[in-house]
Design an enzyme around this catalytic site. Structure first.
Site, short mmCIF file in Angstrom:
data_model
loop_
_atom_site.label_atom_id
_atom_site.label_comp_id
_atom_site.label_asym_id
_atom_site.label_seq_id
_atom_site.Cartn_x
_atom_site.Cartn_y
_atom_site.Cartn_z
N LYS A 1 -10.70 -4.85 -2.79
CA LYS A 1 -11.35 -3.48 -2.87
C LYS A 1 -10.45 -2.44 -3.53
O LYS A 1 -10.97 -1.59 -4.03
CB LYS A 1 -11.83 -3.11 -1.65
CG LYS A 1 -12.87 -3.70 -0.74
CD LYS A 1 -13.31 -3.15 0.48
CE LYS A 1 -13.05 -4.31 1.55
NZ LYS A 1 -13.85 -4.03 2.65
N LYS B 1 0.73 -1.10 0.02
CA LYS B 1 -0.21 0.09 0.12
C LYS B 1 0.88 1.18 -0.04
O LYS B 1 0.33 2.32 -0.53
CB LYS B 1 -0.89 -0.02 1.21
CG LYS B 1 -2.24 -0.95 0.87
CD LYS B 1 -3.17 -1.03 2.25
CE LYS B 1 -4.07 -1.89 2.00
NZ LYS B 1 -5.00 -1.98 2.95
N LYS C 1 -5.14 -11.56 -5.37
CA LYS C 1 -6.45 -11.72 -4.60
C LYS C 1 -7.60 -10.91 -4.91
O LYS C 1 -7.25 -9.63 -5.22
CB LYS C 1 -6.34 -11.70 -2.96
CG LYS C 1 -5.82 -10.34 -2.56
CD LYS C 1 -5.87 -10.24 -1.26
CE LYS C 1 -5.50 -8.83 -0.74
NZ LYS C 1 -5.42 -8.40 0.40
P1 TYM Z 1 -10.33 -6.12 5.28
O1 TYM Z 1 -11.18 -5.43 5.60
O2 TYM Z 1 -9.18 -5.77 4.22
O3 TYM Z 1 -11.02 -7.80 4.77
C1 TYM Z 1 -11.87 -8.10 5.86
C2 TYM Z 1 -11.88 -9.68 5.86
O4 TYM Z 1 -12.07 -10.27 4.36
C3 TYM Z 1 -10.65 -11.37 4.08
N1 TYM Z 1 -10.62 -11.11 2.52
C4 TYM Z 1 -10.68 -12.07 1.91
N2 TYM Z 1 -10.81 -13.39 2.06
C5 TYM Z 1 -10.70 -14.45 0.73
N3 TYM Z 1 -10.34 -13.73 -0.30
C6 TYM Z 1 -10.32 -12.68 -0.68
N4 TYM Z 1 -9.90 -12.05 -1.80
C7 TYM Z 1 -10.20 -11.60 0.60
N5 TYM Z 1 -10.02 -10.28 0.49
C8 TYM Z 1 -10.51 -9.99 1.90
C9 TYM Z 1 -9.78 -10.83 4.91
O5 TYM Z 1 -8.80 -11.65 5.12
C10 TYM Z 1 -10.51 -10.26 6.31
O6 TYM Z 1 -10.75 -11.26 7.16
N6 TYM Z 1 -6.86 -5.78 8.67
C11 TYM Z 1 -8.20 -6.37 8.42
C12 TYM Z 1 -9.50 -5.88 9.46
C13 TYM Z 1 -9.17 -6.13 10.78
C14 TYM Z 1 -9.16 -7.14 11.33
C15 TYM Z 1 -8.83 -6.83 12.79
C16 TYM Z 1 -9.48 -8.37 11.30
C17 TYM Z 1 -8.81 -5.05 11.62
N7 TYM Z 1 -8.74 -5.43 12.85
C18 TYM Z 1 -9.17 -7.72 14.13
C19 TYM Z 1 -9.55 -9.44 12.26
C20 TYM Z 1 -9.29 -9.26 13.55
C21 TYM Z 1 -8.41 -5.98 6.90
O7 TYM Z 1 -7.94 -5.09 6.60
O8 TYM Z 1 -9.16 -6.86 6.57
#
Ligand code: TYM
Length: 329
Positions: free
Chosen positions: A195, A111, A192
């Site tokens: 967004k 990023k 992957k």
């Molecule tokens: P975020 O918001 O980008 O994504 C949320 C969840 O979706 C999953 N994900 C995917 N799973 C499968 N294939 C994909 N292409 C794909 N894209 C996204 C992510 O693995 C995630 O589980 N840092 C985290 C958010 C967060 C968090 C936390 C998660 C903040 N605090 C505490 C767990 C516990 C994030 O940016 O996810």
């Protein structure tokens, strides 16, 4: 009882990776554990946000959680910004993490190399994520595969803090789907679905209508030969379609492959399965968004319940580090 915590950023319309890789797994986990699911709005300001968009997307994501089947009676559903523990603990963990380990985070490297403004928050982001998890004594964290490195860091920080200041935090484990933990972009199956990447034809969004979903699946990149089999290394495009089919129909990619001779038939089946999966979620979300007050009430209730768990855990960490607690706590 096992405690589960997970979160999602309100940084755009959720895509199939979010729905299948994360929320569907949360729904399953919530049946056998005490669970908290958080719209991690503080995480989404690492890049500048339009305040109106942030408000709208936060409500959208809350409605998506409910539309996917999370039950606010059974799970605590809440907003990160409404519970102070996250910000409070984040600082303690920023001072526990090293500069070098944060620099090694692949999401930061990706990023920060995009040529946009790189905020200090983008760099320290993983310590806020660790705070989210450690503030609840969470045992398990169901996430997609792309969060593995952040979960490992969270474990390292918990262990380091406990070694320095005495047993304070529960060391959590990541929980991943056996298939569907990494849904790939339909046009670029080597990366992957995301967004933040600009690949509208490769990304299926919750707001896509049935025709758009079918079109995107039918135009998905496949592989050179015509064999339908699950082999992510040699056949990333077809394997991704099989993972999608398996995740939408509750089977495995290997067994989902049975019976297909041609890519066309496979794509037709995947399109139908994805349309059937997304349609009810999309319409339920629209209904829920008609009543924002109801959503805000659920979030307020969730914040009170989350705060009751997290505040004492943060006080415990402050006490362990040597901060004088305010009298009467
Ligand atoms: P975020 O918001 O980008 O994504 C949320 C969840 O979706 C999953 N994900 C995917 N799973 C499968 N294939 C994909 N292409 C794909 N894209 C996204 C992510 O693995 C995630 O589980 N840092 C985290 C958010 C967060 C968090 C936390 C998660 C903040 N605090 C505490 C767990 C516990 C994030 O940016 O996810």
């Amino acid at each position: 009882m096992t405690r589960v915590f997970s979160g999602m950023q309100p940084s755009g319309d959720p895509h199939l990776g979010n729905l299948l890789g994360a929320i569907a797994l949360w729904v399953a986990e919530a049946t056998h554990a005490e669970s908290l699911f958080c719209v991690v709005d503080l995480h989404s300001i690492t890049f500048p946000q339009d305040p109106r968009d942030l408000r709208a997307r936060t409500l959208d994501l809350t409605a998506t959680f409910l539309a996917m089947g999370l039950d606010p009676e059974r799970s605590i559903l809440f907003l990160q910004s409404q519970v102070p523990a996250h910000r409070e603990l984040a600082w303690l963990l920023e001072c526990t993490a090293s500069y070098g380990e944060l620099q090694r985070m692949t999401q930061f490297k990706d990023k920060s190399s995009r040529g946009e403004f790189v905020s200090a928050g983008l760099f320290t982001y993983p310590t806020l994520m660790a705070a989210d998890i450690l503030a609840y004594d969470a045992d398990q964290v169901p996430v997609g595969d792309d969060q593995r490195q952040h979960i490992e860091l969270t474990r390292d920080l918990a262990l380091r803090f406990n070694a320095r200041y005495g047993e304070t935090f529960v060391v959590p484990t990541g929980v991943y789907r056996t298939s569907g933990a990494r849904i790939m972009d339909l046009q670029h199956p080597e990366r992957k679905m995301s967004k933040s990447l600009d690949s509208p034809q490769g990304t299926i969004l919750l707001s896509d209508d049935d025709a758009a979903i079918a079109r995107k699946v039918k135009r998905a990149v496949t592989d050179a030969d015509t064999d339908v089999r699950y082999d992510p290394e040699a056949k990333p495009g077809v394997s991704n379609l099989l993972s999608l089919l398996a995740a939408c129909t509750d089977s495995t990619p290997e067994s989902a492959a049975a019976g297909f001779e041609r890519y066309g038939d496979l794509k037709a089946a995947v399109a139908e399965a994805v349309v059937e999966f997304v349609r009810p979620v999309r319409s339920r979300r629209a209904e829920l968004l008609d009543d924002p007050t109801h959503l805000l009430t659920i979030l307020a209730d969730g914040a009170v319940r989350a705060d009751a768990i997290a505040a004492p855990i943060v006080r415990r960490a402050e006490d362990a580090m040597g901060f004088l607690l305010r009298r009467g706590i």
